[in-house]
Design a protein around this motif. Structure first.
Motif, PDB file in Angstrom:
ATOM      1  N   VAL A  22       0.809  -1.230   0.075  1.00 49.59           N
ATOM      2  CA  VAL A  22      -0.029  -0.113  -0.052  1.00 49.59           C
ATOM      3  C   VAL A  22       0.767   1.325   0.231  1.00 49.59           C
ATOM      4  CG1 VAL A  22      -1.970   1.200   1.166  1.00 49.59           C
ATOM      5  CG2 VAL A  22      -1.795  -1.398   1.168  1.00 49.59           C
ATOM      6  N   ASP A  23       0.779   1.915  -1.271  1.00 51.38           N
ATOM      7  CA  ASP A  23       1.941   3.059  -1.145  1.00 51.38           C
ATOM      8  C   ASP A  23       1.136   4.013  -0.328  1.00 51.38           C
ATOM      9  OD1 ASP A  23       3.955   4.787  -2.712  1.00 51.38           O
ATOM     10  OD2 ASP A  23       2.094   5.850  -3.493  1.00 51.38           O
ATOM     11  N   GLY A  24       0.129   4.172  -0.144  1.00 54.92           N
ATOM     12  CA  GLY A  24      -0.676   5.214   0.715  1.00 54.92           C
ATOM     13  C   GLY A  24      -2.114   5.241   0.533  1.00 54.92           C
ATOM     14  N   VAL A  25      -3.080   5.614   1.581  1.00 51.32           N
ATOM     15  CA  VAL A  25      -4.560   5.646   1.454  1.00 51.32           C
ATOM     16  C   VAL A  25      -4.908   7.022   1.314  1.00 51.32           C
ATOM     17  CG1 VAL A  25      -6.458   5.330   2.636  1.00 51.32           C
ATOM     18  CG2 VAL A  25      -4.739   3.709   3.132  1.00 51.32           C
ATOM     19  N   ASP A  43      -3.451   8.745   4.771  1.00 52.16           N
ATOM     20  CA  ASP A  43      -2.062   9.164   4.518  1.00 52.16           C
ATOM     21  C   ASP A  43      -1.955  10.400   3.726  1.00 52.16           C
ATOM     22  OD1 ASP A  43      -0.555   6.899   5.614  1.00 52.16           O
ATOM     23  OD2 ASP A  43      -1.668   5.812   3.916  1.00 52.16           O
ATOM     24  N   LEU A  44      -3.012  10.797   3.146  1.00 49.26           N
ATOM     25  CA  LEU A  44      -3.360  11.908   2.339  1.00 49.26           C
ATOM     26  C   LEU A  44      -4.700  12.237   2.153  1.00 49.26           C
ATOM     27  CD1 LEU A  44      -2.243  14.415   0.601  1.00 49.26           C
ATOM     28  CD2 LEU A  44      -2.284  12.990  -1.312  1.00 49.26           C
ATOM     29  N   VAL A  45      -5.192  13.554   2.586  1.00 45.76           N
ATOM     30  CA  VAL A  45      -6.873  14.024   2.380  1.00 45.76           C
ATOM     31  C   VAL A  45      -6.799  15.024   1.293  1.00 45.76           C
ATOM     32  CG1 VAL A  45      -8.708  14.919   3.663  1.00 45.76           C
ATOM     33  CG2 VAL A  45      -7.237  13.526   4.936  1.00 45.76           C
ATOM     34  N   ILE A  46      -7.869  14.752   0.338  1.00 43.34           N
ATOM     35  CA  ILE A  46      -8.138  15.669  -0.594  1.00 43.34           C
ATOM     36  C   ILE A  46      -9.483  16.302  -0.188  1.00 43.34           C
ATOM     37  CG2 ILE A  46      -8.471  15.927  -2.944  1.00 43.34           C
ATOM     38  CD1 ILE A  46      -5.478  14.815  -2.336  1.00 43.34           C
ATOM     39  N   ILE A  47      -9.833  17.436  -0.086  1.00 45.26           N
ATOM     40  CA  ILE A  47     -10.892  18.333  -0.076  1.00 45.26           C
ATOM     41  C   ILE A  47     -11.346  18.548  -1.623  1.00 45.26           C
ATOM     42  CG2 ILE A  47     -12.116  20.208   0.948  1.00 45.26           C
ATOM     43  CD1 ILE A  47      -9.764  20.438   2.925  1.00 45.26           C
ATOM     44  N   SER A  48     -12.237  17.997  -2.004  1.00 49.36           N
ATOM     45  CA  SER A  48     -12.784  18.166  -3.297  1.00 49.36           C
ATOM     46  C   SER A  48     -13.797  19.458  -3.456  1.00 49.36           C
ATOM     47  CB  SER A  48     -13.386  16.809  -3.866  1.00 49.36           C
ATOM     48  OG  SER A  48     -14.635  16.646  -3.094  1.00 49.36           O
ATOM     49  N   SER A  81      -1.121  15.483   5.386  1.00 47.87           N
ATOM     50  CA  SER A  81      -1.301  16.498   4.455  1.00 47.87           C
ATOM     51  C   SER A  81      -2.605  16.377   4.037  1.00 47.87           C
ATOM     52  CB  SER A  81      -0.115  16.186   3.391  1.00 47.87           C
ATOM     53  OG  SER A  81       1.000  16.294   3.731  1.00 47.87           O
ATOM     54  N   VAL A  82      -3.336  17.837   3.920  1.00 47.39           N
ATOM     55  CA  VAL A  82      -4.555  17.873   3.441  1.00 47.39           C
ATOM     56  C   VAL A  82      -4.281  18.973   2.189  1.00 47.39           C
ATOM     57  CG1 VAL A  82      -6.900  19.180   3.944  1.00 47.39           C
ATOM     58  CG2 VAL A  82      -5.345  17.728   5.711  1.00 47.39           C
ATOM     59  N   VAL A  83      -4.942  18.342   1.182  1.00 45.89           N
ATOM     60  CA  VAL A  83      -4.742  19.173  -0.554  1.00 45.89           C
ATOM     61  C   VAL A  83      -6.003  19.542  -0.879  1.00 45.89           C
ATOM     62  CG1 VAL A  83      -4.049  19.099  -2.493  1.00 45.89           C
ATOM     63  CG2 VAL A  83      -2.635  17.882  -0.805  1.00 45.89           C
ATOM     64  N   ARG A  84      -6.362  20.832  -1.129  1.00 45.98           N
ATOM     65  CA  ARG A  84      -7.475  21.441  -1.581  1.00 45.98           C
ATOM     66  C   ARG A  84      -7.550  20.991  -3.294  1.00 45.98           C
ATOM     67  NH1 ARG A  84      -9.026  27.322   0.361  1.00 45.98           N
ATOM     68  NH2 ARG A  84     -10.689  26.971  -0.912  1.00 45.98           N
TER      69      ARG A  84
END
Length: 346
Positions: free
Chosen positions: A129-132, A181-186, A212-215
């Motif tokens: 698992v490279d990441g969730v 492992d990373l959150v995307i705010i869509s 990390s959180v990315v918009r």
């Protein structure tokens, strides 16, 4: 002589999780289009009888991920069907030349059990698992909810003291965030400054560690951000604490779905209005699918979460393909199917 590291031979997998309508498929489609030369494969785990998300991705016509590299699994949670579904899907993909595998979970999935499946002996030595990546609906969070209509659910909980007061929808959301492992705010283009602040605070409240959180808008996140995290999440899974850690098994009995056949239409706007009406039925969470528009050579893709409904022509109908439409309706267990179907059929 230096011993070889077996992890170097393992194919990295990115698990993309997120609630219904959060934007997982849009994110993956953009990723396939901007893969920076990587040869990708996708496993799509649907909820319901129609493989809508798989069909959306297969319609891309992207060289980096041909149709044969997209595997659809339906009517089952991946982590509950490792031997019967997940492992054979990996076998099929690993027989091809791929650099990275994307796994799109159903909107109802708990990611932790799926990550744990990567510890199975038949799987562990071949993939990692490279990441969730958790995709969250920014506008919904800004409104204080993770699904469109929580009012009916809240009323039911308040009226019945025998019910567990943990909202199952909230639990699914929090479990997805806890494993990320990373959150995307869509849909960040729909957020003003105050809305973005509220969405960020809601995510932070469910994050037990630094993530990390990315918009993002329109699923546009660079491949270099999503791929190559190198976390090896399966080896750190015990540190991802969730609501269901004490349960030996889990199920999705809190949710239900059904499919409505849609006759050929003449007016996409009228269909959009009907999807909005169906979404307003108590406890309906999501409506998505395809329709045929009279006189148009292209297939119409329709996706709705509450009053937010989008539609566009995604690809031409194939020569031998029946021009039939279908919409899948997903909601909480016991929602009024007849009312939703009546709304969709007008």
């Amino acid at each position: 002589m230096t011993a070889s590291n077996p992890s170097l031979a393992r194919v990295p997998c990115t698990i993309v999780t997120g609630f219904l309508g959060a934007g997982k498929t849009t994110l993956i489609r953009h990723l396939l289009e901007t893969a920076n030369g990587k040869k990708l494969a996708v496993i799509v785990n649907e909820f319901g009888d129609v493989g809508i998300d798989g069909e959306i991705l297969k319609g891309c016509g992207i060289e980096s991920c041909p149709e044969d590299n997209i595997v659809e699994l339906s009517n089952g949670c991946l982590c509950c069907t490792v031997a019967d579904d997940f492992a054979p899907a990996l076998d099929k993909i690993l027989a091809r030349d791929v650099d990275h595998i994307l796994i799109e979970t159903s909107g109802l999935a708990l990611p932790k059990p799926l990550v744990q499946a990567f510890q199975w002996p038949a799987i562990k030595g071949r993939v990692t698992v490279d990441g969730v990546v958790a995709v969250v609906d920014g506008p919904a969070l800004a409104e204080g909810r993770v699904a469109h209509d929580h009012d009916a659910l809240d009323a039911q909980r308040a009226a019945d003291d025998s019910l567990d007061h943990d909202d199952p929808v909230e639990e699914v959301f929090e479990d997805q965030i806890a494993c990320a492992d990373l959150v995307i705010i869509s849909k960040s283009d729909l957020l003003d400054a105050d809305g973005a602040k509220l969405a960020g605070e809601r995510i932070a409240a469910s994050l037990p560690r630094a993530v990390s959180v990315v918009r993002a808008s329109g699923g546009k996140v660079d491949a270099s951000v999503l791929l190559g995290l190198g976390v090896g999440t399966e080896d750190d899974i015990d540190n991802r604490k969730t609501h269901h850690d004490d349960e030996l098994d889990h199920d999705h009995d809190d949710f239900d779905s059904f499919v409505v056949a849609i006759p050929e239409i003449t007016d996409p706007a009228a269909l959009t209005a009907r999807v909005v009406a169906a979404s307003e039925v108590d406890d309906v969470l999501r409506v998505k699918g395809f329709a045929s528009v009279a006189g148009k050579p292209m297939r119409l893709l329709v996706q709705g979460v509450g009053p937010r409904v989008s539609h566009h022509f995604d690809r031409p109908w194939k020569g031998d393909e029946p021009r039939t439409g279908a919409l899948v309706v997903i909601g909480l267990k016991g929602f009024d199917r007849a009312a939703a179907e009546k709304a969709l059929l007008g």
